[in-house]
Design a protein around this motif. Structure first.
Motif, PDB file in Angstrom:
ATOM      1  N   ALA A  63       0.838  -1.197   0.000  1.00 52.88           N
ATOM      2  CA  ALA A  63       0.000   0.000   0.000  1.00 52.88           C
ATOM      3  C   ALA A  63       0.872   1.245   0.000  1.00 52.88           C
ATOM      4  O   ALA A  63       2.026   1.221   0.443  1.00 52.88           O
ATOM      5  N   ALA A  64       0.307   2.341  -0.474  1.00 52.84           N
ATOM      6  CA  ALA A  64       1.050   3.601  -0.587  1.00 52.84           C
ATOM      7  C   ALA A  64       1.699   4.007   0.728  1.00 52.84           C
ATOM      8  O   ALA A  64       2.855   4.452   0.745  1.00 52.84           O
ATOM      9  N   ASP A  65       1.006   3.833   1.842  1.00 50.89           N
ATOM     10  CA  ASP A  65       1.567   4.251   3.126  1.00 50.89           C
ATOM     11  C   ASP A  65       2.679   3.328   3.623  1.00 50.89           C
ATOM     12  O   ASP A  65       3.395   3.669   4.561  1.00 50.89           O
ATOM     13  N   GLU A  66       2.840   2.151   2.988  1.00 55.97           N
ATOM     14  CA  GLU A  66       3.903   1.218   3.364  1.00 55.97           C
ATOM     15  C   GLU A  66       5.134   1.325   2.458  1.00 55.97           C
ATOM     16  O   GLU A  66       6.137   0.672   2.707  1.00 55.97           O
ATOM     17  N   VAL A  67       5.046   2.119   1.400  1.00 55.73           N
ATOM     18  CA  VAL A  67       6.146   2.219   0.439  1.00 55.73           C
ATOM     19  C   VAL A  67       7.456   2.685   1.097  1.00 55.73           C
ATOM     20  O   VAL A  67       8.518   2.134   0.798  1.00 55.73           O
ATOM     21  N   PRO A  68       7.450   3.671   2.011  1.00 47.74           N
ATOM     22  CA  PRO A  68       8.723   4.034   2.653  1.00 47.74           C
ATOM     23  C   PRO A  68       9.380   2.859   3.380  1.00 47.74           C
ATOM     24  O   PRO A  68      10.595   2.667   3.281  1.00 47.74           O
ATOM     25  N   ALA A  69       8.594   2.037   4.074  1.00 45.65           N
ATOM     26  CA  ALA A  69       9.139   0.860   4.751  1.00 45.65           C
ATOM     27  C   ALA A  69       9.645  -0.159   3.729  1.00 45.65           C
ATOM     28  O   ALA A  69      10.672  -0.814   3.931  1.00 45.65           O
ATOM     29  N   PHE A  70       8.929  -0.282   2.621  1.00 43.63           N
ATOM     30  CA  PHE A  70       9.356  -1.180   1.553  1.00 43.63           C
ATOM     31  C   PHE A  70      10.695  -0.723   0.971  1.00 43.63           C
ATOM     32  O   PHE A  70      11.586  -1.542   0.717  1.00 43.63           O
ATOM     33  N   LEU A  71      10.856   0.569   0.781  1.00 43.82           N
ATOM     34  CA  LEU A  71      12.134   1.105   0.288  1.00 43.82           C
ATOM     35  C   LEU A  71      13.267   0.830   1.274  1.00 43.82           C
ATOM     36  O   LEU A  71      14.386   0.530   0.858  1.00 43.82           O
ATOM     37  N   ARG A  72      12.981   0.900   2.561  1.00 50.65           N
ATOM     38  CA  ARG A  72      14.009   0.562   3.564  1.00 50.65           C
ATOM     39  C   ARG A  72      14.393  -0.914   3.453  1.00 50.65           C
ATOM     40  O   ARG A  72      15.556  -1.268   3.585  1.00 50.65           O
ATOM     41  N   GLU A  73      13.406  -1.766   3.194  1.00 49.05           N
ATOM     42  CA  GLU A  73      13.704  -3.182   3.011  1.00 49.05           C
ATOM     43  C   GLU A  73      14.568  -3.389   1.769  1.00 49.05           C
ATOM     44  O   GLU A  73      15.524  -4.172   1.801  1.00 49.05           O
ATOM     45  N   CYS A  74      14.271  -2.698   0.694  1.00 43.39           N
ATOM     46  CA  CYS A  74      15.087  -2.789  -0.516  1.00 43.39           C
ATOM     47  C   CYS A  74      16.526  -2.360  -0.220  1.00 43.39           C
ATOM     48  O   CYS A  74      17.476  -3.003  -0.681  1.00 43.39           O
ATOM     49  N   ALA A  75      16.689  -1.286   0.541  1.00 46.34           N
ATOM     50  CA  ALA A  75      18.030  -0.816   0.910  1.00 46.34           C
ATOM     51  C   ALA A  75      18.753  -1.864   1.742  1.00 46.34           C
ATOM     52  O   ALA A  75      19.960  -2.093   1.560  1.00 46.34           O
ATOM     53  N   LEU A  76      18.035  -2.535   2.633  1.00 48.98           N
ATOM     54  CA  LEU A  76      18.620  -3.602   3.445  1.00 48.98           C
ATOM     55  C   LEU A  76      19.120  -4.732   2.550  1.00 48.98           C
ATOM     56  O   LEU A  76      20.244  -5.233   2.732  1.00 48.98           O
ATOM     57  N   LEU A  77      18.321  -5.120   1.571  1.00 47.55           N
ATOM     58  CA  LEU A  77      18.743  -6.172   0.645  1.00 47.55           C
ATOM     59  C   LEU A  77      19.938  -5.715  -0.184  1.00 47.55           C
ATOM     60  O   LEU A  77      20.877  -6.480  -0.397  1.00 47.55           O
ATOM     61  N   ARG A  78      19.912  -4.479  -0.635  1.00 47.75           N
ATOM     62  CA  ARG A  78      21.032  -3.939  -1.422  1.00 47.75           C
ATOM     63  C   ARG A  78      22.318  -3.982  -0.585  1.00 47.75           C
ATOM     64  O   ARG A  78      23.364  -4.377  -1.083  1.00 47.75           O
ATOM     65  N   GLU A  79      22.236  -3.597   0.691  1.00 49.80           N
ATOM     66  CA  GLU A  79      23.411  -3.603   1.579  1.00 49.80           C
ATOM     67  C   GLU A  79      23.934  -5.012   1.821  1.00 49.80           C
ATOM     68  O   GLU A  79      25.110  -5.184   2.135  1.00 49.80           O
ATOM     69  N   ASN A  80      23.058  -5.989   1.688  1.00 43.84           N
ATOM     70  CA  ASN A  80      23.427  -7.382   1.954  1.00 43.84           C
ATOM     71  C   ASN A  80      23.416  -8.236   0.699  1.00 43.84           C
ATOM     72  O   ASN A  80      23.237  -9.456   0.772  1.00 43.84           O
ATOM     73  N   LEU A  81      23.640  -7.609  -0.440  1.00 40.65           N
ATOM     74  CA  LEU A  81      23.581  -8.323  -1.716  1.00 40.65           C
ATOM     75  C   LEU A  81      24.530  -9.518  -1.756  1.00 40.65           C
ATOM     76  O   LEU A  81      24.152 -10.598  -2.194  1.00 40.65           O
ATOM     77  N   GLU A  82      25.743  -9.342  -1.268  1.00 38.40           N
ATOM     78  CA  GLU A  82      26.712 -10.450  -1.297  1.00 38.40           C
ATOM     79  C   GLU A  82      26.229 -11.635  -0.466  1.00 38.40           C
ATOM     80  O   GLU A  82      26.430 -12.790  -0.847  1.00 38.40           O
ATOM     81  N   ARG A  83      25.604 -11.348   0.660  1.00 43.80           N
ATOM     82  CA  ARG A  83      25.057 -12.417   1.504  1.00 43.80           C
ATOM     83  C   ARG A  83      23.939 -13.144   0.776  1.00 43.80           C
ATOM     84  O   ARG A  83      23.827 -14.376   0.848  1.00 43.80           O
ATOM     85  N   ILE A  84      23.096 -12.400   0.081  1.00 47.83           N
ATOM     86  CA  ILE A  84      21.990 -13.004  -0.665  1.00 47.83           C
ATOM     87  C   ILE A  84      22.533 -13.864  -1.801  1.00 47.83           C
ATOM     88  O   ILE A  84      22.083 -14.999  -2.008  1.00 47.83           O
ATOM     89  N   VAL A  85      23.513 -13.351  -2.514  1.00 48.22           N
ATOM     90  CA  VAL A  85      24.122 -14.112  -3.609  1.00 48.22           C
ATOM     91  C   VAL A  85      24.722 -15.412  -3.079  1.00 48.22           C
ATOM     92  O   VAL A  85      24.520 -16.482  -3.652  1.00 48.22           O
ATOM     93  N   ALA A  86      25.444 -15.326  -1.970  1.00 47.16           N
ATOM     94  CA  ALA A  86      26.087 -16.510  -1.392  1.00 47.16           C
ATOM     95  C   ALA A  86      25.067 -17.507  -0.840  1.00 47.16           C
ATOM     96  O   ALA A  86      25.332 -18.713  -0.816  1.00 47.16           O
ATOM     97  N   GLY A  87      23.897 -17.010  -0.424  1.00 48.67           N
ATOM     98  CA  GLY A  87      22.904 -17.872   0.201  1.00 48.67           C
ATOM     99  C   GLY A  87      21.837 -18.401  -0.733  1.00 48.67           C
ATOM    100  O   GLY A  87      20.908 -19.070  -0.292  1.00 48.67           O
ATOM    101  N   THR A  88      21.959 -18.114  -2.027  1.00 46.41           N
ATOM    102  CA  THR A  88      20.997 -18.610  -3.004  1.00 46.41           C
ATOM    103  C   THR A  88      21.759 -19.296  -4.142  1.00 46.41           C
ATOM    104  O   THR A  88      22.927 -19.017  -4.372  1.00 46.41           O
ATOM    105  N   ASP A  89      21.078 -20.193  -4.821  1.00 47.44           N
ATOM    106  CA  ASP A  89      21.727 -20.973  -5.876  1.00 47.44           C
ATOM    107  C   ASP A  89      21.736 -20.225  -7.207  1.00 47.44           C
ATOM    108  O   ASP A  89      20.673 -19.868  -7.713  1.00 47.44           O
ATOM    109  N   PRO A  90      22.922 -20.021  -7.760  1.00 50.99           N
ATOM    110  CA  PRO A  90      22.996 -19.356  -9.070  1.00 50.99           C
ATOM    111  C   PRO A  90      22.538 -20.292 -10.185  1.00 50.99           C
ATOM    112  O   PRO A  90      22.750 -21.490 -10.125  1.00 50.99           O
TER     113      PRO A  90
END
Length: 125
Positions: A63-90
């Motif tokens: 929802a529109a009012d949750e978009v700022p929190a969603f953007l923070r989650e995206c930033a969290l994933l971006r900051e941890n991209l290497e961890r995500i890459v290492a923890g998922t199968d290419p």
């Protein structure tokens, strides 16, 4: 099949209207299997993500009012991209996997930025 990320508005009649993707933007949010293997993966969940893991079971509507929190989650994933890459199968090489996740995350971040500017919501389906 691929996941798509779109911006939506709710009309006066209460109906959701998905907006066209602007020229020069992409709506690609990942492969269909990424619902569980990337966005809903254990590594993404372990980071504290609460929006994107929903994709493991259903389409995601932010929802529109949750978009700022969603953007923070995206930033969290971006900051941890290497961890995500290492923890998922290419699918191919690790570098291609990293690049593809980063590009699809950028598409999601872009759509979320457009949604925030318009007081609109996000749909990943």
């Amino acid at each position: 099949m691929s996941l798509s990320v779109d911006v939506f508005v709710v009309g006066a009649d209460g109906r959701k209207q998905v907006l066209d993707v602007p020229e020069g933007c992409s709506d690609l949010a990942g492969f269909e299997r990424w619902r569980t293997t990337v966005w809903g993966s254990e590594v993404v969940r372990s980071l504290g993500a609460r929006f994107l893991p929903v994709l493991a079971d259903a389409d995601l509507q932010v929802a529109a009012d949750e978009v700022p929190a969603f953007l923070r989650e995206c930033a969290l994933l971006r900051e941890n991209l290497e961890r995500i890459v290492a923890g998922t199968d290419p699918v191919r090489t690790v570098e291609e996997h990293r690049r593809t996740i980063s590009e699809r995350l950028a598409n999601i971040e872009d759509a979320a930025g457009r949604a925030k500017a318009m007081c609109a919501g996000i749909l990943i389906w």
